[in-house]
Write a protein that holds these residues in place. Structure first.
Motif: not given
Length: 265
Positions: A87-106
């Protein structure tokens, strides 16, 4: 911001040529991330989370993403997490979640894992890459062979590296592939012409960005005029002779003890 000048918050895509210098994305990052001007060194300001960063361009299959762990904060537990996202990082909406695992992965379109403790010690150089089957491997301290980490990465779309500066890991530095290829194969590679004057052989390297391809005369001229690498615009602290580097035992040694190595300036 040097190599980061081509980025803007409003761009539709982070796609860039795969042969462009690799650096961390200057804008899409966790709320606790502090990044240097060159976009190569990143630290986590506080706490133990909110340290997600992305590569500034897509990563090719089998291209090694290499980072050095510069500093630890031993009051926390756990360490670096690495992976890839389609997923293109520039298309991330809002603040990033605190963790890659499991937040961004989920959220989907990202695969990542927690690295073993022995891979996250201070001064360790870690490389990770993905093959054409979507399997991710890693190696430490410039070893040629890698260990399997995980699979499931989609290779049908552009991929960006994602790193979570988590827990005990405090500061990391992204190492340029030009520098690593030189260190591994300097004795076997024939000298090329200087990319500035085309009249002398390239025999020097810019430090700390590790870009090479310049003769000693042109390197000194660059150092005493603009003072910045022509390829990435990072400030040059020293000019190193490639012939000297090729005689060293390993990259960590000369990165940490550059003051003791013969230099042109």
């Amino acid at each position: 911001m040097g190599a980061c000048l081509g980025h803007s918050r409003g761009s539709d895509s982070c796609l860039q040529a795969s042969n462009a210098p690799l650096f961390f994305h200057p804008y899409i990052k966790g709320s606790q991330v502090i990044m240097d001007e060159s976009c190569h060194t990143v630290s986590r300001r506080g706490s133990f989370h909110d340290g997600i960063v992305f590569s500034g361009r897509p990563i090719e299959l089998y291209e090694k993403v290499t980072v050095k762990i510069i500093e630890e904060d031993r009051k926390w537990q756990g360490g670096l997490r690495v992976g890839f996202t389609w997923k293109d990082p520039c298309l991330q909406s809002g603040e990033l979640p605190p963790f890659v695992c499991p937040d961004l992965v989920s959220q989907g379109k990202t695969c990542a894992c927690v690295l073993p403790d022995e891979y996250t010690e201070e001064d360790t150089i870690l490389s990770f890459w993905v093959d054409n089957q979507g399997c991710v491997f890693c190696s430490t301290n410039l070893e040629a062979e890698g260990s399997f980490l995980f699979n499931g990465v989609s290779v049908e779309s552009p991929l960006w590296a994602v790193v979570d500066i988590y827990g005990r890991t405090k500061t990391i530095q992204l190492l340029d592939s030009t520098c690593l290829e030189l260190q591994v194969g300097a004795e076997e590679s024939p000298a090329e012409d200087c990319m500035v004057c085309f009249g002398s052989k390239a025999n020097t390297m810019m430090f700390p960005c590790c870009h090479s391809g310049f003769c000693s005369h042109c390197s000194l001229k660059i150092l005493t005029t603009s003072g910045r690498c022509p390829l990435c615009r990072q400030k040059v602290k020293k000019i190193l002779l490639i012939s000297i580097l090729a005689e060293r035992d390993g990259l960590p040694d000369w990165l940490e003890k550059s003051e003791s190595i013969h230099s042109l300036w």
